[in-house]
Each structure stands twice: as structure tokens, then as C-alpha cells.
Design a protein around this motif. Structure first.
Motif, PDB file in Angstrom:
ATOM      1  N   ALA A 187     -11.128   2.327   3.469  1.00 48.80           N
ATOM      2  CA  ALA A 187     -11.014   0.857   3.575  1.00 48.80           C
ATOM      3  C   ALA A 187      -9.530   0.515   3.373  1.00 48.80           C
ATOM      4  O   ALA A 187      -9.054  -0.182   4.139  1.00 48.80           O
ATOM      5  CB  ALA A 187     -11.765   0.356   2.129  1.00 48.80           C
ATOM      6  N   VAL A 188      -8.737   1.232   2.450  1.00 49.43           N
ATOM      7  CA  VAL A 188      -7.340   1.083   2.347  1.00 49.43           C
ATOM      8  C   VAL A 188      -6.708   1.389   3.781  1.00 49.43           C
ATOM      9  O   VAL A 188      -5.711   0.815   4.140  1.00 49.43           O
ATOM     10  CB  VAL A 188      -6.824   1.946   1.283  1.00 49.43           C
ATOM     11  CG1 VAL A 188      -5.143   2.042   1.304  1.00 49.43           C
ATOM     12  CG2 VAL A 188      -7.315   1.534  -0.152  1.00 49.43           C
ATOM     13  N   ARG A 189      -7.237   2.534   4.264  1.00 51.30           N
ATOM     14  CA  ARG A 189      -6.404   3.119   5.546  1.00 51.30           C
ATOM     15  C   ARG A 189      -6.505   2.042   6.853  1.00 51.30           C
ATOM     16  O   ARG A 189      -5.606   1.743   7.712  1.00 51.30           O
ATOM     17  CB  ARG A 189      -6.997   4.261   5.813  1.00 51.30           C
ATOM     18  CG  ARG A 189      -6.206   5.127   7.103  1.00 51.30           C
ATOM     19  CD  ARG A 189      -6.910   6.638   7.460  1.00 51.30           C
ATOM     20  NE  ARG A 189      -6.735   7.549   6.118  1.00 51.30           N
ATOM     21  CZ  ARG A 189      -7.765   7.896   5.656  1.00 51.30           C
ATOM     22  NH1 ARG A 189      -8.965   7.459   5.969  1.00 51.30           N
ATOM     23  NH2 ARG A 189      -7.758   8.565   4.621  1.00 51.30           N
ATOM     24  N   LEU A 190      -7.866   1.306   6.909  1.00 50.96           N
ATOM     25  CA  LEU A 190      -8.031   0.241   7.904  1.00 50.96           C
ATOM     26  C   LEU A 190      -7.085  -0.654   7.572  1.00 50.96           C
ATOM     27  O   LEU A 190      -6.484  -1.109   8.697  1.00 50.96           O
ATOM     28  CB  LEU A 190      -9.279  -0.149   7.703  1.00 50.96           C
ATOM     29  CG  LEU A 190     -10.443   0.566   8.333  1.00 50.96           C
ATOM     30  CD1 LEU A 190     -11.838   0.035   8.176  1.00 50.96           C
ATOM     31  CD2 LEU A 190     -10.508   0.687   9.779  1.00 50.96           C
TER      32      LEU A 190
ATOM     33  N   GLN B 226       2.498   2.129   3.534  1.00 49.83           N
ATOM     34  CA  GLN B 226       2.337   3.421   3.804  1.00 49.83           C
ATOM     35  C   GLN B 226       0.681   3.601   4.070  1.00 49.83           C
ATOM     36  O   GLN B 226      -0.287   3.027   3.585  1.00 49.83           O
ATOM     37  CB  GLN B 226       2.512   4.619   2.659  1.00 49.83           C
ATOM     38  CG  GLN B 226       4.124   4.680   2.282  1.00 49.83           C
ATOM     39  CD  GLN B 226       4.211   5.466   0.976  1.00 49.83           C
ATOM     40  OE1 GLN B 226       3.211   5.847   0.471  1.00 49.83           O
ATOM     41  NE2 GLN B 226       5.244   5.975   0.962  1.00 49.83           N
ATOM     42  N   VAL B 227       0.415   4.445   5.187  1.00 45.51           N
ATOM     43  CA  VAL B 227      -1.085   4.704   5.708  1.00 45.51           C
ATOM     44  C   VAL B 227      -1.356   5.964   4.970  1.00 45.51           C
ATOM     45  O   VAL B 227      -0.855   7.103   5.624  1.00 45.51           O
ATOM     46  CB  VAL B 227      -1.281   4.657   7.276  1.00 45.51           C
ATOM     47  CG1 VAL B 227      -2.579   4.947   7.755  1.00 45.51           C
ATOM     48  CG2 VAL B 227      -0.475   3.332   7.812  1.00 45.51           C
ATOM     49  N   PRO B 228      -2.453   6.148   3.988  1.00 43.45           N
ATOM     50  CA  PRO B 228      -2.861   7.335   3.612  1.00 43.45           C
ATOM     51  C   PRO B 228      -3.316   8.207   4.787  1.00 43.45           C
ATOM     52  O   PRO B 228      -4.181   7.902   5.536  1.00 43.45           O
ATOM     53  CB  PRO B 228      -4.065   6.989   2.586  1.00 43.45           C
ATOM     54  CG  PRO B 228      -3.585   5.399   2.261  1.00 43.45           C
ATOM     55  CD  PRO B 228      -3.014   5.003   3.654  1.00 43.45           C
ATOM     56  N   PRO B 229      -2.704   9.464   4.607  1.00 46.57           N
ATOM     57  CA  PRO B 229      -3.395  10.333   5.900  1.00 46.57           C
ATOM     58  C   PRO B 229      -4.666  10.920   5.482  1.00 46.57           C
ATOM     59  O   PRO B 229      -5.159  10.877   4.446  1.00 46.57           O
ATOM     60  CB  PRO B 229      -2.179  11.462   5.727  1.00 46.57           C
ATOM     61  CG  PRO B 229      -1.879  11.350   4.429  1.00 46.57           C
ATOM     62  CD  PRO B 229      -1.860  10.034   3.864  1.00 46.57           C
ATOM     63  N   GLU B 230      -5.124  11.195   6.829  1.00 48.07           N
ATOM     64  CA  GLU B 230      -6.604  11.831   6.653  1.00 48.07           C
ATOM     65  C   GLU B 230      -6.723  12.895   5.472  1.00 48.07           C
ATOM     66  O   GLU B 230      -7.930  13.223   5.079  1.00 48.07           O
ATOM     67  CB  GLU B 230      -7.134  12.355   7.969  1.00 48.07           C
ATOM     68  CG  GLU B 230      -7.409  11.211   8.853  1.00 48.07           C
ATOM     69  CD  GLU B 230      -8.565  10.398   8.792  1.00 48.07           C
ATOM     70  OE1 GLU B 230      -9.511  10.830   7.954  1.00 48.07           O
ATOM     71  OE2 GLU B 230      -8.856   9.314   9.267  1.00 48.07           O
ATOM     72  N   THR B 231      -5.493  13.717   5.641  1.00 49.54           N
ATOM     73  CA  THR B 231      -5.840  14.935   4.782  1.00 49.54           C
ATOM     74  C   THR B 231      -5.722  14.754   3.306  1.00 49.54           C
ATOM     75  O   THR B 231      -5.995  15.669   2.409  1.00 49.54           O
ATOM     76  CB  THR B 231      -4.362  15.597   4.876  1.00 49.54           C
ATOM     77  OG1 THR B 231      -3.065  14.843   4.716  1.00 49.54           O
ATOM     78  CG2 THR B 231      -4.343  16.300   6.397  1.00 49.54           C
ATOM     79  N   MET B 232      -5.422  13.375   2.934  1.00 46.40           N
ATOM     80  CA  MET B 232      -5.725  13.106   1.430  1.00 46.40           C
ATOM     81  C   MET B 232      -7.384  13.115   1.341  1.00 46.40           C
ATOM     82  O   MET B 232      -7.606  13.085  -0.070  1.00 46.40           O
ATOM     83  CB  MET B 232      -5.127  11.771   1.288  1.00 46.40           C
ATOM     84  CG  MET B 232      -3.669  11.752   1.252  1.00 46.40           C
ATOM     85  SD  MET B 232      -2.941  10.007   0.844  1.00 46.40           S
ATOM     86  CE  MET B 232      -3.297   9.849  -0.973  1.00 46.40           C
ATOM     87  N   CYS B 233      -8.038  13.096   2.097  1.00 46.88           N
ATOM     88  CA  CYS B 233      -9.621  13.107   1.799  1.00 46.88           C
ATOM     89  C   CYS B 233     -10.056  14.420   1.840  1.00 46.88           C
ATOM     90  O   CYS B 233     -10.842  14.750   2.633  1.00 46.88           O
ATOM     91  CB  CYS B 233     -10.147  12.274   2.970  1.00 46.88           C
ATOM     92  SG  CYS B 233     -10.058  10.349   2.637  1.00 46.88           S
TER      93      CYS B 233
ATOM     94  N   VAL C 278       0.737  -1.156   0.059  1.00 50.91           N
ATOM     95  CA  VAL C 278      -0.212   0.116   0.121  1.00 50.91           C
ATOM     96  C   VAL C 278       0.721   1.169  -0.145  1.00 50.91           C
ATOM     97  O   VAL C 278       1.779   1.411   1.006  1.00 50.91           O
ATOM     98  CB  VAL C 278      -0.785   0.087   1.132  1.00 50.91           C
ATOM     99  CG1 VAL C 278      -1.714   1.330   1.316  1.00 50.91           C
ATOM    100  CG2 VAL C 278      -1.785  -1.094   1.209  1.00 50.91           C
ATOM    101  N   THR C 279       0.476   2.182  -0.845  1.00 47.50           N
ATOM    102  CA  THR C 279       1.133   3.204  -0.865  1.00 47.50           C
ATOM    103  C   THR C 279       0.299   4.439  -0.936  1.00 47.50           C
ATOM    104  O   THR C 279      -0.748   4.269  -1.643  1.00 47.50           O
ATOM    105  CB  THR C 279       2.343   3.683  -2.027  1.00 47.50           C
ATOM    106  OG1 THR C 279       1.703   3.569  -3.443  1.00 47.50           O
ATOM    107  CG2 THR C 279       3.438   2.412  -2.193  1.00 47.50           C
ATOM    108  N   ASN C 280       0.584   5.715  -0.621  1.00 50.11           N
ATOM    109  CA  ASN C 280      -0.198   6.650  -0.767  1.00 50.11           C
ATOM    110  C   ASN C 280      -0.618   7.067  -2.278  1.00 50.11           C
ATOM    111  O   ASN C 280      -1.909   7.340  -2.412  1.00 50.11           O
ATOM    112  CB  ASN C 280       0.222   7.932  -0.157  1.00 50.11           C
ATOM    113  CG  ASN C 280       0.625   7.976   1.393  1.00 50.11           C
ATOM    114  OD1 ASN C 280      -0.001   7.144   1.877  1.00 50.11           O
ATOM    115  ND2 ASN C 280       1.464   8.839   2.042  1.00 50.11           N
ATOM    116  N   ASP C 281       0.271   7.012  -2.947  1.00 47.32           N
ATOM    117  CA  ASP C 281      -0.137   7.258  -4.516  1.00 47.32           C
ATOM    118  C   ASP C 281      -0.922   6.332  -5.121  1.00 47.32           C
ATOM    119  O   ASP C 281      -2.065   6.807  -5.657  1.00 47.32           O
ATOM    120  CB  ASP C 281       1.203   7.468  -5.182  1.00 47.32           C
ATOM    121  CG  ASP C 281       2.147   8.618  -4.993  1.00 47.32           C
ATOM    122  OD1 ASP C 281       1.531   9.380  -4.352  1.00 47.32           O
ATOM    123  OD2 ASP C 281       3.197   8.599  -5.201  1.00 47.32           O
ATOM    124  N   VAL C 282      -0.801   4.935  -4.821  1.00 42.89           N
ATOM    125  CA  VAL C 282      -1.580   3.917  -5.278  1.00 42.89           C
ATOM    126  C   VAL C 282      -2.985   4.094  -4.799  1.00 42.89           C
ATOM    127  O   VAL C 282      -3.963   3.910  -5.650  1.00 42.89           O
ATOM    128  CB  VAL C 282      -0.984   2.729  -5.282  1.00 42.89           C
ATOM    129  CG1 VAL C 282      -1.151   1.906  -3.910  1.00 42.89           C
ATOM    130  CG2 VAL C 282      -1.581   1.813  -6.653  1.00 42.89           C
TER     131      VAL C 282
END
Length: 317
Positions: free
Chosen positions: A72-75, A88-95, A44-48
């Protein structure tokens, strides 16, 4: 090293073992896995994650779908990062397009009656009777459409006016009490079900059955319901999502709270009761209606203004 698919499968097994329902999460994560595999990605990467969350896969991406995909990805990523530091855990700021629930359609009594009358346009006759009973039951009890589809004949106790709703959205079960008029309509439906369907069909344990003599599929209810909306002449209001069958549940909750306001009851104190009736995890889920529906918010503000004016008057006397 396990593949991403294997890691996701293990994660879903763990979630289910902990008592969580994972059907929706599983669909999203397996879609993500397929997306990653097509690009040769095994972490898992932030970009993908962002690329997948914004990709049009079968359906257009709207704010709600974007938020569900990212959640789902973040969980999964939070769990997987402890096992695989490359995750990588996508940060909340990406939403930055975070989903906000839209105002539900609250059906008027006239619209509910129009929907019931519109079922006469369905054929064969048994389908019309089934949908008339389903709509009436949802309007009268506030059950989720999916819950009604999973109710079995054995879950219905008409002598005591009770339906047992088992293993619901959050793994909870509850009793739903029926008004005598609702009991009469459900009893009539069961009689028609017995008389019109072959013995083999009647053996289906579910209360509501379709034209193939199997249980109604919750995921396909929208097709027929859109036909009924058109026949009932219920339009989509500009700027809002189209009325849904699930909005009968919202209508039940809102009209119940409005009635409490009209009768002078303490709605805040009664919210846990309504929350239990609806099968919400906690009253906070029910409290959402006070903010999502203008009529309720207006009533709440009026109640607050009245209370404050009484307090001020008492202080001045």
C-alpha cells in the motif's frame, strides 16, 4: 504545501476515478497517515514505512499484513514521488518476509454436510435457515462470501436458475448458474424469508438478512462461522490457518479441477472457463490452485508423467 493526509486523499480520489476499488487500500493508507502524523512525519520514508508495517496496531502483525502494508505504501509512494521528490519508495528488498499464500482448507463432502447440520444450533430459526442457505450457495457456486452478501433479491432469477453477481472484487460482473437442487433450496429460503419477516424487513433489497433485519455484514461472518466450525467438529490442522468460510470457494475450485482430471479432460485448456466462473481477473489467479493444493499438484504431475511416457513409447516404437 499539502499535508500527507491531503496527498493520500487526492491519490485515493484519482484511483477511484480510474475505476479501482480503493476501500482496502484506503484503510491501510489512512492508518499509515495517522502513524506518520503522530510522529510529525509529512513524507513517505523507508524507515517510517517499515516501522508502521511492523507495528502492532489493533491486531498482531503477520506476514500477510506486513506485505499488504508495504504494498500500500509503495503504491502511493510511486505516485507521490513524481510530485514530491522528498518521497522515498520502499524497495522490494525490504519485504524480506514477503507473504506467501497458505494452503487453503479444502472441505470434504462430510465436512460440508457437518457444517450444514451445525446450522441447526443457531437461533433464532431464521438465522439457522439463512446460514444453511448461505453455506449451501457458496459450496455449490464458489461465490465469494462478500458477493453473496451483496446479492439482492432482484439479482436472483430462479426460473432460469441464474444469479447475477454485479460489481465484484475487481469491478467485474458475471452470471452464476445454479444446479436445480440449489434453486430448490434458495426458493425455500425466499419463502421462509417472506413468511417469517415483517413487511418492513422484507423491503430490504438484499437476499440474505441478519437478526437486525439488514443485510449480512461480510466482515462479521467469521464470528458465526467459527461457532459452526466448533459445532461441526472441524478442527484446525497443525501448521495451517483455521478453516474459513472463504475456503468453500477454494473447495469449489479444487473439486472442479480434480473432477476434470478424473474425467480425463485437459485442465489447462479449461482453466479460463473456471476463471470466468469464479470472477478472477485472469487464469493466472486460478492457476495458483495447482501449486497451493497438493492434491492438484499431484494430479498435474501424474498427467505430465503419463504424457511423457506415451511420448517416449511412441518415439521408441
Amino acid at each position: 504545501m499539502n499535508t500527507l493526509r491531503e496527498n493520500v486523499a487526492d491519490y485515493l480520489v484519482m484511483r477511484r476515478a480510474m475505476g479501482f476499488k480503493a476501500e482496502g487500500l484506503a484503510k491501510l493508507l489512512m492508518s499509515f497517515v495517522g502513524f506518520c502524523e503522530a510522529r510529525g512525519v509529512n513524507h513517505v520514508t523507508n524507515d517510517v514505512a517499515l516501522e508502521w508495517a511492523t507495528a502492532q496496531i489493533k491486531v498482531p502483525v503477520h506476514d500477510a499484513l506486513f506485505a499488504r502494508r508495504m504494498d500500500a505504501v509503495r503504491l502511493f509512494a510511486r505516485h507521490q514521488q513524481a510530485l514530491d521528490p522528498a518521497t522515498q519508495v520502499p524497495p522490494e528488498t525490504m519485504c524480506n518476509r514477503r507473504y506467501r499464500a497458505r494452503e487453503p482448507h479444502i472441505y470434504s463432502d462430510t465436512e460440508v454436510h457437518a457444517l450444514l447440520a451445525a446450522t441447526d444450533t443457531l437461533s433464532p430459526q431464521f438465522k439457522a435457515v439463512t446460514w444453511r442457505t448461505l453455506i449451501g450457495l457458496l459450496a455449490a457456486t464458489g461465490m465469494r462470501p462478500g458477493e453473496a452478501c451483496r446479492v439482492s433479491v432482484d439479482d436472483v432469477d430462479l426460473d432460469n436458475g441464474v444469479i447475477q453477481v454485479l460489481d465484484t472484487k475487481f469491478g467485474k460482473s458475471r452470471l452464476v448458474f445454479l444446479h436445480p437442487t440449489t434453486v430448490t433450496h434458495v426458493r425455500r429460503y425466499l419463502r421462509v424469508r417472506h413468511d417469517q419477516l415483517p413487511a418492513a424487513t422484507r423491503a430490504c433489497p438484499m437476499l440474505f438478512v441478519n437478526g437486525r433485519h439488514t443485510a449480512l455484514d461480510p466482515d462479521k461472518l467469521g464470528i458465526t462461522f467459527r461457532q459452526l466450525l466448533a459445532a461441526a467438529g472441524i478442527p484446525t490442522i497443525a501448521g495451517r490457518r483455521p478453516p474459513r468460510l472463504h475456503d468453500l470457494r477454494h473447495t469449489f475450485a479444487v473439486t472442479t479441477m480434480l473432477a476434470w482430471y478424473d474425467d480425463g479432460h485437459d485442465v489447462q485448456a479449461r482453466l479460463p472457463l473456471l476463471s470466468t466462473w469464479l470472477g478472477h481477473v485472469d487464469p493466472a489467479s486460478t492457476y495458483w490452485y495447482l501449486h497451493a493444493v497438493p492434491e492438484l499438484l499431484d494430479q498435474a504431475v501424474r498427467r505430465l508423467e503419463t504424457r511423457d511416457s506415451v511420448t517416449v513409447a511412441g518415439a521408441q516404437s
